[in-house]
Design an enzyme around this catalytic site. Structure first.
Site, PDB file in Angstrom:
ATOM      1  N   HIS A 184     -26.962  60.905 -43.821  1.00 51.89           N
ATOM      2  CA  HIS A 184     -27.208  59.540 -44.302  1.00 51.89           C
ATOM      3  C   HIS A 184     -27.597  59.646 -45.775  1.00 51.89           C
ATOM      4  CE1 HIS A 184     -28.907  55.516 -44.608  1.00 51.89           C
ATOM      5  NE2 HIS A 184     -28.408  55.235 -43.423  1.00 51.89           N
ATOM      6  N   LYS A 241     -30.447  49.679 -33.064  1.00 51.54           N
ATOM      7  CA  LYS A 241     -31.243  48.634 -33.728  1.00 51.54           C
ATOM      8  C   LYS A 241     -32.133  47.986 -32.694  1.00 51.54           C
ATOM      9  CE  LYS A 241     -29.157  48.976 -37.760  1.00 51.54           C
ATOM     10  NZ  LYS A 241     -29.665  49.121 -39.095  1.00 51.54           N
TER      11      LYS A 241
HETATM   12  C1  CAP Z   1     -26.178  50.078 -41.002  1.00 51.19           C
HETATM   13  C2  CAP Z   1     -27.300  50.919 -41.538  1.00 51.19           C
HETATM   14  C3  CAP Z   1     -27.056  51.946 -42.654  1.00 51.19           C
HETATM   15  C4  CAP Z   1     -26.321  51.471 -43.864  1.00 51.19           C
HETATM   16  C5  CAP Z   1     -26.567  52.256 -45.130  1.00 51.19           C
HETATM   17  C6  CAP Z   1     -28.350  49.954 -41.994  1.00 51.19           C
HETATM   18  O1  CAP Z   1     -26.671  49.089 -40.109  1.00 51.19           O
HETATM   19  O2  CAP Z   1     -27.856  51.682 -40.505  1.00 51.19           O
HETATM   20  O3  CAP Z   1     -28.315  52.459 -43.012  1.00 51.19           O
HETATM   21  O4  CAP Z   1     -24.997  51.575 -43.491  1.00 51.19           O
HETATM   22  O5  CAP Z   1     -25.583  52.054 -46.061  1.00 51.19           O
HETATM   23  O6  CAP Z   1     -29.492  50.086 -41.590  1.00 51.19           O
HETATM   24  O7  CAP Z   1     -28.011  49.135 -42.807  1.00 51.19           O
HETATM   25  P1  CAP Z   1     -25.904  47.716 -39.820  1.00 51.19           P
HETATM   26  P2  CAP Z   1     -24.669  53.231 -46.630  1.00 51.19           P
HETATM   27  O8  CAP Z   1     -24.603  48.089 -39.192  1.00 51.19           O
HETATM   28  O9  CAP Z   1     -26.784  46.960 -38.881  1.00 51.19           O
HETATM   29  O10 CAP Z   1     -25.709  47.024 -41.125  1.00 51.19           O
HETATM   30  O11 CAP Z   1     -23.934  53.811 -45.491  1.00 51.19           O
HETATM   31  O12 CAP Z   1     -23.771  52.524 -47.598  1.00 51.19           O
HETATM   32  O13 CAP Z   1     -25.584  54.197 -47.282  1.00 51.19           O
HETATM   33 MG    MG Z   2     -29.623  52.334 -41.473  1.00 50.47          MG
END
Ligand code: CAP
Ligand code: MG
Length: 399
Positions: free
Chosen positions: A255, A138
């Protein structure tokens, strides 16, 4: 089981009886249409679908429909989906309809499945039975290749098992794969010299389907030890192209960005479980199945159901490693493990890089939280002599 059994929840339109609605799905998806047709001759009728069961549930009904295996072209997932998850979603006689699950007979599950699976990924990392810890670099976009690699190094030093790109980072100008990937791998080598631990980096190679294998092979030439694909935006065929290509000898992290457009509404769309079954068949070594405590909307029974189909016995295929991600931080680890078990990858982006002492400390705190759970100790107790965890719990709490 010889045929395909698909389970749907539906609510019929007020002028339609539930039996008619279930029958309408069967007909639309097999040999019928909205009216009698003279071309539906006797020999065609062997391909008719059938309503196996129908019962009230909640505001609507649950039905199990049987589709003859012969309707399906073995190995062609696009075609499987246009039967079990096709026109039916738009039928006017239904207010809503949701595909809950689909079971395929052996004749239709002759896929190779994951090349590595849970045990293969564990072997690469050198873990036995603990949950893996992953991080998403991030911010999700914007960092230079150098800064991306620096963040990856910090996370690796801190103890993560997996580092991944975010779903929107592919090969943009500000951080091209040709520069980012070798730099990240170099920094991970440096971290390995210090820690002795192998860390995986899932570089996001999502691209148009006819170029994806080429992009994966190029990434492997540049040193990639894992690749990542956004399966719903890229397409099932793209994942299959990677999963079935013997030259691609690295695990595939999948993903599911965009999934909530069809999985989120409990009355309409497609549940994650049938999608997870298919994604495993196509060769995903790791798949996002959601959290039970994070930032994205979630439903624990559905998350557990998806995980179950990633691990169940299926045509000799290896199990896919489920990934719990989205708004996780060390304080949430105990609940995730208690609900989802230890064969899980717990990913934290914000929950690692947002640690008050930075990325390496955040990674340490996540690992300490996992270690606490594996030792059967509460997070609060473990935090008493684990500084990074203590700081994380103070910062984010435990709920
Ligand atoms: C997590 C994440 C993922 C989500 C998607 C985001 O980041 O990289 O894309 O987990 O959800 O950008 O939100 P954080 P899922 O840890 O900063 O929240 O796995 O349910 O599809
Ligand atoms: Mg993400």
């Amino acid at each position: 089981m010889q045929d395909v059994i698909a389970t749907y929840y539906f609510r019929p339109r007020s002028d339609t009886k539930p039996e008619q609605a279930a029958q309408a799905i069967c007909e639309e998806e097999t040999t019928g249409t909205w009216t009698e047709i003279s071309t539906r001759t006797n020999y065609v009728k062997r391909l008719d679908g059938a309503v196996e069961s129908l019962a009230p549930q909640g505001n609507g009904y649950i039905t199990r429909l049987r589709y003859p295996a012969e309707i399906f072209e073995p190995g062609n997932i696009a075609q499987y989906l246009s039967v079990v998850a096709g026109n039916l979603f738009g039928l006017g006689r239904l207010e809503s309809v949701r595909l809950f699950d689909v079971e395929f007979p052996d004749s239709l599950t002759r896929f190779k499945g994951p090349k590595f699976g849970i045990s293969g990924v564990r072997r690469m990392v050198g873990s036995k039975d603990r949950p893996h810890v992953g991080t998403i670099i991030k911010p999700k976009v914007g960092l230079t290749p150098e800064d991306t690699a620096a963040v990856a190094y910090e996370a690796a030093i801190g103890g993560v098992d997996l580092i991944k790109d975010d779903e929107t980072l592919t090969d943009q100008k500000f951080c091209p794969i040709d520069r980012r990937l070798p730099l990240v791998m170099k920094r991970l080598e440096e971290a390995k010299d210090e820690t002795g631990r192998e860390v995986l980096y899932a570089v996001n190679i999502s691209a148009r389907a006819d170029r994806i294998a080429e992009r994966a092979l190029h990434a492997i030439d540049l040193g990639a030890n894992m690749v990542m694909i956004d399966v719903f935006t890229t397409g099932f065929g793209a994942l299959q192209a990677l999963g079935e290509d013997p030259r691609i000898k690295v695990p595939i992290h999948v993903h599911r960005t965009m999934h909530a457009a069809f999985t989120r509404n409990p009355e309409h769309g497609i549940a994650m479980r049938p999608l997870a079954r298919i994604i495993r068949m196509l060769g995903a070594d790791q798949l996002h199945t959601g959290t039970v405590s994070g930032k994205m909307s979630h439903d624990a029974p559905e998350v557990k159901a998806s995980i179950e189909v990633l691990k169940c016995a299926c045509a000799g295929m290896k199990p896919t490693f489920p990934v719990s991600s989205g708004g996780l931080h060390p304080g949430k680890v105990a609940h995730e493990i208690a609900t989802l078990g230890t064969d899980i990858i717990l990913q934290a982006g914000g929950g690692i890089h947002g640690h008050p002492d930075g990325t390496a400390a955040g990674a340490r705190a996540m690992r300490q939280a996992v270690d606490a759970c594996m030792e059967g100790t509460s997070l609060e107790e473990y935090a008493k002599d684990h500084y990074e965890l203590e700081r994380a719990l103070k910062h984010w709490g435990t709920s």
